[in-house]
Design a protein around this motif. Structure first.
Motif, PDB file in Angstrom:
ATOM      1  N   GLN A  49      82.071  13.369  25.094  1.00  0.00           N
ATOM      2  CA  GLN A  49      82.303  12.263  26.028  1.00  0.00           C
ATOM      3  C   GLN A  49      81.701  12.548  27.398  1.00  0.00           C
ATOM      4  N   LEU A  50      81.789  13.804  27.829  1.00  0.00           N
ATOM      5  CA  LEU A  50      81.219  14.169  29.128  1.00  0.00           C
ATOM      6  C   LEU A  50      79.707  13.981  29.144  1.00  0.00           C
ATOM      7  N   THR A  51      79.062  14.273  28.024  1.00  0.00           N
ATOM      8  CA  THR A  51      77.600  14.128  27.976  1.00  0.00           C
ATOM      9  C   THR A  51      77.166  12.670  28.007  1.00  0.00           C
ATOM     10  N   GLU A  52      78.101  11.757  27.773  1.00  0.00           N
ATOM     11  CA  GLU A  52      77.777  10.327  27.794  1.00  0.00           C
ATOM     12  C   GLU A  52      77.871   9.715  29.186  1.00  0.00           C
ATOM     13  N   LEU A  53      78.361  10.484  30.160  1.00  0.00           N
ATOM     14  CA  LEU A  53      78.583   9.945  31.506  1.00  0.00           C
ATOM     15  C   LEU A  53      77.302   9.759  32.308  1.00  0.00           C
ATOM     16  N   GLY A  54      76.201  10.388  31.857  1.00  0.00           N
ATOM     17  CA  GLY A  54      74.968  10.302  32.630  1.00  0.00           C
ATOM     18  C   GLY A  54      74.951  11.248  33.805  1.00  0.00           C
ATOM     19  N   ILE A  55      75.753  12.306  33.731  1.00  0.00           N
ATOM     20  CA  ILE A  55      75.819  13.351  34.757  1.00  0.00           C
ATOM     21  C   ILE A  55      75.371  14.653  34.110  1.00  0.00           C
ATOM     22  N   PRO A  56      74.580  15.493  34.809  1.00  0.00           N
ATOM     23  CA  PRO A  56      74.195  16.780  34.229  1.00  0.00           C
ATOM     24  C   PRO A  56      75.434  17.589  33.819  1.00  0.00           C
ATOM     25  N   VAL A  57      75.375  18.192  32.644  1.00  0.00           N
ATOM     26  CA  VAL A  57      76.497  18.963  32.112  1.00  0.00           C
ATOM     27  C   VAL A  57      76.028  20.375  31.766  1.00  0.00           C
ATOM     28  N   VAL A  58      76.844  21.376  32.131  1.00  0.00           N
ATOM     29  CA  VAL A  58      76.642  22.761  31.694  1.00  0.00           C
ATOM     30  C   VAL A  58      77.900  23.160  30.935  1.00  0.00           C
ATOM     31  N   ALA A  59      77.748  23.615  29.705  1.00  0.00           N
ATOM     32  CA  ALA A  59      78.890  24.000  28.876  1.00  0.00           C
ATOM     33  C   ALA A  59      79.092  25.507  28.945  1.00  0.00           C
ATOM     34  N   ALA A  60      80.295  25.932  29.351  1.00  0.00           N
ATOM     35  CA  ALA A  60      80.629  27.357  29.457  1.00  0.00           C
ATOM     36  C   ALA A  60      81.603  27.717  28.343  1.00  0.00           C
ATOM     37  N   LEU A  61      81.156  28.559  27.404  1.00  0.00           N
ATOM     38  CA  LEU A  61      81.995  28.973  26.272  1.00  0.00           C
ATOM     39  C   LEU A  61      82.896  30.123  26.701  1.00  0.00           C
ATOM     40  N   ASN A  62      84.170  29.829  26.860  1.00  0.00           N
ATOM     41  CA  ASN A  62      85.145  30.843  27.268  1.00  0.00           C
ATOM     42  C   ASN A  62      85.820  31.441  26.029  1.00  0.00           C
ATOM     43  N   PHE A  63      86.450  32.603  26.187  1.00  0.00           N
ATOM     44  CA  PHE A  63      87.167  33.299  25.104  1.00  0.00           C
ATOM     45  C   PHE A  63      86.250  33.691  23.937  1.00  0.00           C
ATOM     46  N   MET A  64      85.000  34.009  24.243  1.00  0.00           N
ATOM     47  CA  MET A  64      84.091  34.433  23.180  1.00  0.00           C
ATOM     48  C   MET A  64      84.531  35.751  22.549  1.00  0.00           C
ATOM     49  N   ASP A  65      85.273  36.573  23.306  1.00  0.00           N
ATOM     50  CA  ASP A  65      85.761  37.834  22.748  1.00  0.00           C
ATOM     51  C   ASP A  65      86.714  37.586  21.582  1.00  0.00           C
ATOM     52  N   VAL A  66      87.491  36.498  21.677  1.00  0.00           N
ATOM     53  CA  VAL A  66      88.414  36.149  20.590  1.00  0.00           C
ATOM     54  C   VAL A  66      87.634  35.707  19.359  1.00  0.00           C
ATOM     55  N   VAL A  67      86.581  34.912  19.580  1.00  0.00           N
ATOM     56  CA  VAL A  67      85.744  34.441  18.475  1.00  0.00           C
ATOM     57  C   VAL A  67      85.120  35.622  17.735  1.00  0.00           C
ATOM     58  N   LYS A  68      84.560  36.555  18.494  1.00  0.00           N
ATOM     59  CA  LYS A  68      83.909  37.716  17.882  1.00  0.00           C
ATOM     60  C   LYS A  68      84.910  38.619  17.181  1.00  0.00           C
ATOM     61  N   LYS A  69      86.098  38.754  17.777  1.00  0.00           N
ATOM     62  CA  LYS A  69      87.131  39.591  17.177  1.00  0.00           C
ATOM     63  C   LYS A  69      87.565  39.034  15.823  1.00  0.00           C
ATOM     64  N   ASN A  70      87.537  37.702  15.699  1.00  0.00           N
ATOM     65  CA  ASN A  70      87.921  37.064  14.440  1.00  0.00           C
ATOM     66  C   ASN A  70      86.743  36.904  13.483  1.00  0.00           C
ATOM     67  N   GLY A  71      85.634  37.552  13.811  1.00  0.00           N
ATOM     68  CA  GLY A  71      84.486  37.549  12.908  1.00  0.00           C
ATOM     69  C   GLY A  71      83.570  36.357  13.047  1.00  0.00           C
ATOM     70  N   GLY A  72      83.649  35.640  14.176  1.00  0.00           N
ATOM     71  CA  GLY A  72      82.831  34.453  14.357  1.00  0.00           C
ATOM     72  C   GLY A  72      81.600  34.707  15.202  1.00  0.00           C
ATOM     73  N   LYS A  73      80.618  33.829  15.081  1.00  0.00           N
ATOM     74  CA  LYS A  73      79.396  33.906  15.880  1.00  0.00           C
ATOM     75  C   LYS A  73      78.926  32.491  16.189  1.00  0.00           C
ATOM     76  N   ILE A  74      78.647  32.226  17.476  1.00  0.00           N
ATOM     77  CA  ILE A  74      78.179  30.905  17.893  1.00  0.00           C
ATOM     78  C   ILE A  74      76.736  31.009  18.347  1.00  0.00           C
ATOM     79  N   ASP A  75      75.900  30.206  17.769  1.00  0.00           N
ATOM     80  CA  ASP A  75      74.485  30.157  18.132  1.00  0.00           C
ATOM     81  C   ASP A  75      74.358  29.247  19.355  1.00  0.00           C
ATOM     82  N   THR A  76      74.286  29.841  20.537  1.00  0.00           N
ATOM     83  CA  THR A  76      74.284  29.045  21.770  1.00  0.00           C
ATOM     84  C   THR A  76      73.028  28.189  21.912  1.00  0.00           C
ATOM     85  N   ALA A  77      71.900  28.687  21.409  1.00  0.00           N
ATOM     86  CA  ALA A  77      70.659  27.901  21.482  1.00  0.00           C
ATOM     87  C   ALA A  77      70.796  26.637  20.631  1.00  0.00           C
TER      88      ALA A  77
END
Length: 699
Positions: free
Chosen positions: A101-129
């Motif tokens: 929804q934020l990307t639909e506002l027509g305002i520049p958006v930067v997404a900051a992925l927080n708690f990545m340590d939890v994701v990695k600890k649970n065996g996850g990986k996010i392809d940021t590109a």
């Protein structure tokens, strides 16, 4: 021209923690929704021309609560230069619902992925590109708690502010896209191109506030309504549900392409802990034990030892230090004033007024800090959110939801932000009921009163402080039942939906900062409001009209004694009909800590001379449940925004406090063989209370 960066994200996403780290401010951080109830601004460190705005935590731009309305209005009306969207990477699916929804506002958006340590600890990986490509905005990994990547996120946001507007990459199914395109062409063609999609989606959802904002004419609404109804018929669903389903279809595709998860069936540590602490049988005993331990250590054991040293040593006669006797502040100051032949009235003002009044309050600072340390820990680690979840089961039976308990938890530190946090409750009746009852939970200002009475009258008994907390809970539950059965508050209880954050060890820095901010606020109050009150109490208790006219007189002939004597009969049935106790209760309406300061001036160290154990507990109960301090009363007035509701809240708090206090004292006196008119009144009040509690609900 200043660059405006808006921090937007779901509750518990780490938004306020990031705001504090980037601005150097110390906004209150808690691990549950409702902590930020208004937008807060601060300048980015090292950038005087960059203003960061911390918006309330929201799940969507389709607002259902006051804080969601405030956040969306800021984004659509003030249109910041860039949105820094904080995303809980451990709960990506839910968080991306807001991001799309934020990307639909027509305002520049930067997404900051927080708690990545939890994701990695649970065996996850996010392809940021990949995620950046799918969302159409820059994506960066951060840890707001540890400070990792936050500078990069801020620099990206500053850079994005002067770049191109974010263009949403997600697309809905063909029929829905066709309807949205028609809405844009029919009624939105005069808006900037980058804003048309957001408003088209909201018009498709029949968002009344957006229709009002755009000023659409009835014929325009009727024109697009035909297309919306046609699409609803084709998909056999209402328009809002269609958009929700379309978003989650897009999100599922994004997650499938950009996220790799291993060990999907593994139960993480948080889930294992929750099997115990949110267990239907064990949850409440564990909660009671946690609260008991917190107050037991803060008030009765460790806190009591340190406070006793402060009261008897620093603000008393003195203390022994490595075999040497060190005089206390009153002694040192008194000796100094005598040595310089200070005027008697000034000597009395400084030693018997300021030091005795303010010192009596400051002596309890160690207990306050220990309590705040515990609160900061259980808030930061994630357990506080579980308490709201646990209490929802109980509160729902008493006409309240677990969401009502969140303001009460915040009110443990101070009633003012607790009352303000009631804005997160959508149901108006539930919100008003929460405003009325939030101050029943003992706040930090009431803790010195609890500690003083527990120590001076009950010999530091272990049960006094915890009983004050659970008395507040009981008052809230009973009030919920009684008020919910009236026509003013009747109706279904608002549903309570809340995500439980993952458990984590809070950093020492966050605990110390939270403890210090709350504690320093308490100390500042002692140096301002309580100082002025102490001077007033000293003056009014030492001056009056004597044989030689107006001047210094014995305390019993003072202005304050006259005033206290006039109102003391009102409190006599409660067991504390002395003018000193009556005056203390009145000064407590300015700030509850004033009660301790007033006692310090009027009673000195011999508080037992004015109370029995029974009358002292009655006094404590009255001041726990009665009208809160002036600041909290002002907040109640503002949040109610209605004179009738405001006075109803004040009246209910006063009547409840008087009734409970009177019954405690009068029934207690029965054990000593005392029976009189007020005992009969206590029985009648109890009967009336039970009737209101168990009578059928209003139709």
């Amino acid at each position: 021209m200043a660059i405006k960066i808006a921090l937007a994200g779901n509750p518990n996403s780490g938004k306020t923690t990031l705001f504090n780290a980037l601005t150097g401010l110390n906004q209150f951080v808690g691990n549950w929704p409702g902590v930020t109830v208004e937008k807060t601004e601060g300048k980015l460190k090292g950038h005087e021309d960059v203003i960061m705005t911390d918006l309330p935590g929201i799940y969507s731009l389709s607002p259902y609560s006051p804080e969601e309305v405030a956040a969306r209005d800021y984004l659509t009306d003030e249109r910041p230069n860039v949105i820094l969207n904080i995303i809980d990477a451990a709960n990506l699916e839910r968080n991306l619902f807001l991001t799309t929804q934020l990307t639909e506002l027509g305002i520049p958006v930067v997404a900051a992925l927080n708690f990545m340590d939890v994701v990695k600890k649970n065996g996850g990986k996010i392809d940021t590109a990949c995620l950046s490509k799918e969302l159409g905005c820059q994506v960066v990994e951060i840890s707001a708690l540890k400070g990792d990547g936050i500078s990069e996120a801020a620099q990206m946001a500053v850079k994005a502010a002067s770049g191109a507007k974010t263009i949403p990459q997600h697309r809905f199914s063909g029929g829905v896209e066709h309807t949205l395109a028609h809405i844009e062409e029919a009624v939105l063609h005069n808006l900037p191109q980058e804003q048309q999609r957001f408003f088209a989606v909201k018009l498709f959802e029949r968002d009344k506030k957006i229709i009002e904002k755009l000023g659409l004419q009835p014929e325009q609404v009727a024109h697009i309504e035909e297309d919306i109804q046609r699409r609803e018929g084709a998909l056999e669903d209402d328009s809002e549900s269609i958009i929700i389903a379309e978003r989650y279809t897009c999100i599922d595709s994004i997650i499938k392409d950009c996220i790799k998860i291993k060990n999907k069936d593994r139960i993480n540590i948080s889930a294992k802990i929750d099997k115990i602490v949110t267990n239907r049988i064990l949850a409440l005993p564990i909660f009671a034990a946690v609260m008991f331990i917190m107050y037991f250590i803060s008030v009765t054991t460790v806190g009591s030892i340190v406070t006793e040293w402060a009261n008897e040593g620093v603000f008393g006669e003195g203390w022994r230090f490595f075999g040497l006797w060190v005089p206390g502040i009153p002694v040192l100051l008194g000796n100094f004033l005598e040595a310089i032949h200070c005027a008697e009235w000034l000597h009395s003002l400084i030693v018997d007024g300021i030091v005795a009044g303010v010192g009596a309050v400051l002596g309890f600072v160690p207990q306050i800090f220990i309590l705040f340390m515990f609160l900061a820990f259980i808030e930061s680690c994630g357990y506080m959110a579980r308490i709201a979840f646990i209490t929802d089961r109980i509160f729902r039976r008493f006409g309240l939801s677990g969401k009502s308990f969140i303001p009460m938890l915040i009110g443990t530190g101070c009633s003012v932000p607790g009352i303000m946090a009631s804005r997160t409750i959508k149901n108006d009746h539930d919100r008003k009921m929460t405003i009325i009852t939030t101050s029943f939970i003992p706040c930090s200002a009431k803790l010195p009163v609890i500690a003083l009475i527990a120590g001076a009258l009950f010999g530091g008994a272990w049960w006094v402080a915890p009983s004050a907390y659970f008395l507040g809970i009981t008052a809230i539950m009973c009030s919920g039942v009684i008020l919910k059965k009236t026509k003013m508050f009747s109706g279904d209880t608002a549903p309570f939906v809340m995500e439980l954050p993952v458990y984590h060890w809070p950093t020492a820095g966050n605990i110390v900062r939270s403890m210090w901010e709350r504690g320093w606020s308490f100390i500042k109050k002692a140096g301002t409001i309580i100082l002025l009150a102490a001077i007033f109490v000293w003056f009014a208790s030492n001056f009056g009209w004597g044989e030689n006219g107006f001047g210094m007189v014995d305390m019993e002939q003072s202005i304050l004694a006259g005033f206290g004597g006039a109102i003391s009969p009102f409190f006599a049935p409660l067991g504390w009909g002395s003018w000193q106790a009556a005056v203390a209760a009145i000064t407590g309406l300015i700030a509850k800590e004033n009660i301790v300061g007033t006692f310090g001036i009027l009673y000195g160290v011999d508080l037992a001379a004015g109370f029995t154990m029974l009358s002292a507990y009655s006094f404590l109960v009255f001041n726990l449940l009665c009208v809160p301090c002036v600041a909290a009363v002002g907040t109640i007035k503002r949040e109610m925004n209605n004179r009738k509701w405001f006075w109803a809240a004040i009246g209910y708090q006063t009547v409840l406090a008087y009734t409970v206090s009177l019954c405690i004292f009068q029934f207690g006196m029965l054990f000593s063989g005392h029976f009189g008119l007020w005992t009969v009144v206590a029985f009648l009040l109890t009967a009336g209370f039970l009737f209101l509690l168990f009578r059928p609900a209003a139709e």
